[in-house]
Each structure stands twice: as structure tokens, then as C-alpha cells.
Design a protein around this motif. Structure first.
Motif, PDB file in Angstrom:
ATOM      1  N   GLU A  18     -41.951  27.797 -87.927  1.00  7.30           N
ATOM      2  CA  GLU A  18     -42.166  29.087 -88.578  1.00  7.30           C
ATOM      3  C   GLU A  18     -43.372  29.809 -87.990  1.00  7.30           C
ATOM      4  O   GLU A  18     -43.324  31.035 -87.750  1.00  7.30           O
ATOM      5  CB  GLU A  18     -42.337  28.903 -90.081  1.00  7.30           C
ATOM      6  N   GLU A  19     -44.446  29.092 -87.741  1.00  5.21           N
ATOM      7  CA  GLU A  19     -45.642  29.714 -87.164  1.00  5.21           C
ATOM      8  C   GLU A  19     -45.340  30.290 -85.788  1.00  5.21           C
ATOM      9  O   GLU A  19     -45.792  31.391 -85.446  1.00  5.21           O
ATOM     10  CB  GLU A  19     -46.769  28.683 -87.080  1.00  5.21           C
ATOM     11  N   GLN A  26     -43.297  33.448 -86.209  1.00  3.91           N
ATOM     12  CA  GLN A  26     -44.155  34.543 -86.663  1.00  3.91           C
ATOM     13  C   GLN A  26     -44.985  35.098 -85.502  1.00  3.91           C
ATOM     14  O   GLN A  26     -45.178  36.312 -85.390  1.00  3.91           O
ATOM     15  CB  GLN A  26     -45.073  34.063 -87.787  1.00  3.91           C
ATOM     16  N   THR A  33     -38.854  38.113 -87.276  1.00  8.77           N
ATOM     17  CA  THR A  33     -38.761  38.205 -88.733  1.00  8.77           C
ATOM     18  C   THR A  33     -37.355  38.511 -89.232  1.00  8.77           C
ATOM     19  O   THR A  33     -36.997  38.120 -90.333  1.00  8.77           O
ATOM     20  CB  THR A  33     -39.720  39.281 -89.256  1.00  8.77           C
ATOM     21  N   ARG A  65     -33.876  35.063 -85.686  1.00  4.56           N
ATOM     22  CA  ARG A  65     -34.117  33.717 -86.199  1.00  4.56           C
ATOM     23  C   ARG A  65     -32.872  32.842 -86.065  1.00  4.56           C
ATOM     24  O   ARG A  65     -32.662  31.918 -86.836  1.00  4.56           O
ATOM     25  CB  ARG A  65     -34.577  33.803 -87.660  1.00  4.56           C
TER      26      ARG A  65
END
Length: 217
Positions: free
Chosen positions: A112-113, A116, A121, A126
Motif C-alpha cells: 500500500e505504501e 501511494q 489511488t 490498483r
């Protein structure tokens, strides 16, 4: 049975994994077909180093190591999560991202990091794919491999406590729940009597291909 493939008759079958989650899933799939699954860990077999550069190579080396060590057929899985925005990572290194303590909560945060950081997003940014390759090896060194895939989107925060690994952040296409919110029956619901419905998970799809190729009469 698929042309050119070797057939395996029911009997004792080594499941070449030390991952208890994978073991439970694979044992539940082979049991109804008349196989007697035994874990590599229960036979005292070490985990071989995964030095291959593909899912197929790593699955084959694990299956071969077990089959030749105990002179029994062995079935191994190599699977992982491939994230498009991360160039296919973690891929064959999916377990390594969780560390030696298999902390997949940390591994999911890591993914996730990185997403980001890339500004990934929206759903289209994704996209991800779960891949599973099953390798069936005989003591004489013969190996058959099959692949199963399921595509979807990564969600955050993770949802659900079922399954294992990256399941809570993976939302398969066409579904409203993550793998982490599905029961094993929902996720892997494949039956040899229903070949038109191979199951939702990557492992169930790989297993359906294995049955067609090597386990069906």
C-alpha cells in the motif's frame, strides 16, 4: 486427460509445503479424489531454497526435492501476488515480503505504501493478479506443471480475517468481497463433478487444470 501428460493414480501424495494455510487448501482439494495427503513437514523434509526465476521453476524444484527424498509422488505450489503498478512485484517473492515471521499485515502495508508513493489511488491503477502454479513430480524426476490465475483490484484497508497471505486486500473481479471475507468453500469451491465451474481462487483454477491434465482418467 490432456494429451502428452502423465497420469497419477490415487494413493499417498506428499504435499511439498511447510505453509499450513496452503497445506489445508491443497489437502482439501486432493482428498475427495482418493489421495492420501501427507505434509512434507510431517516427513521431516526441509524447505528447499527457492532459486527459480518463475513460479513454474520454484514449484518444480520443491516438488522434485520432496519426491526424490521419500520416493513418493509430490505436489508443490508456488504462488504470489503480482501488482501491475509495481512492475509485477512482489510476484515470486510474495512470501519473502512478509519476512521470516510471515507477517503479511506488514507486507500488505508495504504494498500500500508503494502504491501511494506512485499515486495509484483509482481502481485502474490498483490492478493485481494472483498466480498459482502446481507442480506434480514423480520419484523418477518427471514433472508436470499447470497454472491458475485470478485478476482483481487491491483495496485498502484490508477486509476480512479468513484466508491467509494477501487475501484481505484482494478484491477479485466481479465480486463485492475480498478473499479475506470469503469462506474456503466460496473461494475454492471446485468440484470434479462440475468442470464448468473451476472455482474462484487461483489455486482452485490451477487444481482444476491439474485434474484435467494428470488426475482424470
Amino acid at each position: 486427460m490432456a494429451a502428452g501428460r502423465r497420469r497419477l493414480d490415487p494413493g499417498r501424495l506428499v504435499i511439498a509445503t511447510h505453509n499450513r494455510g496452503k497445506l489445508a487448501e491443497i489437502a482439501a482439494l486432493v482428498g475427495p479424489l482418493g489421495f492420501d495427503p501427507v505434509a512434507a513437514s510431517d516427513l521431516g523434509l526441509p524447505e528447499p531454497e527457492e532459486t527459480g526465476d518463475s513460479f513454474e521453476a520454484n514449484a518444480a524444484l520443491k516438488a522434485l526435492a520432496a519426491a526424490t527424498a521419500v520416493s513418493l509422488p509430490a505436489l508443490a505450489d508456488d504462488s504470489g501476488l503480482c501488482v501491475a503498478a509495481l512492475g509485477g512485484q512482489p510476484g515470486i517473492h510474495s512470501a519473502r515480503w512478509a519476512g521470516s515471521d510471515r507477517d503479511f499485515a506488514r507486507a500488505m502495508r508495504n504494498i500500500e505504501e508503494r502504491l501511494q508513493q506512485k499515486g495509484a489511488t483509482g481502481p485502474d491503477a490498483r490492478r493485481a493478479c494472483f498466480v498459482a502454479v502446481l507442480a506434480l513430480a514423480w520419484p523418477d524426476g518427471h514433472v508436470e506443471t499447470v497454472r491458475g490465475e485470478v485478476h482483481g483490484t487491491l483495496v485498502w484497508p484490508p477486509r476480512g480475517s479468513a484466508g491467509f497471505g494477501y487475501d484481505p486486500m484482494f478484491l477479485p473481479d466481479g465480486e463485492s468481497r475480498t478473499f479475506g471475507e470469503m469462506s474456503a468453500a466460496e473461494k475454492h469451491g471446485w468440484s470434479p463433478g462440475d468442470p464448468e465451474r473451476p472455482g474462484l481462487s487461483h489455486r482452485a483454477r490451477a487444481f482444476a487444470a491439474l485434474v484435467e491434465a494428470c488426475l482424470a482418467g
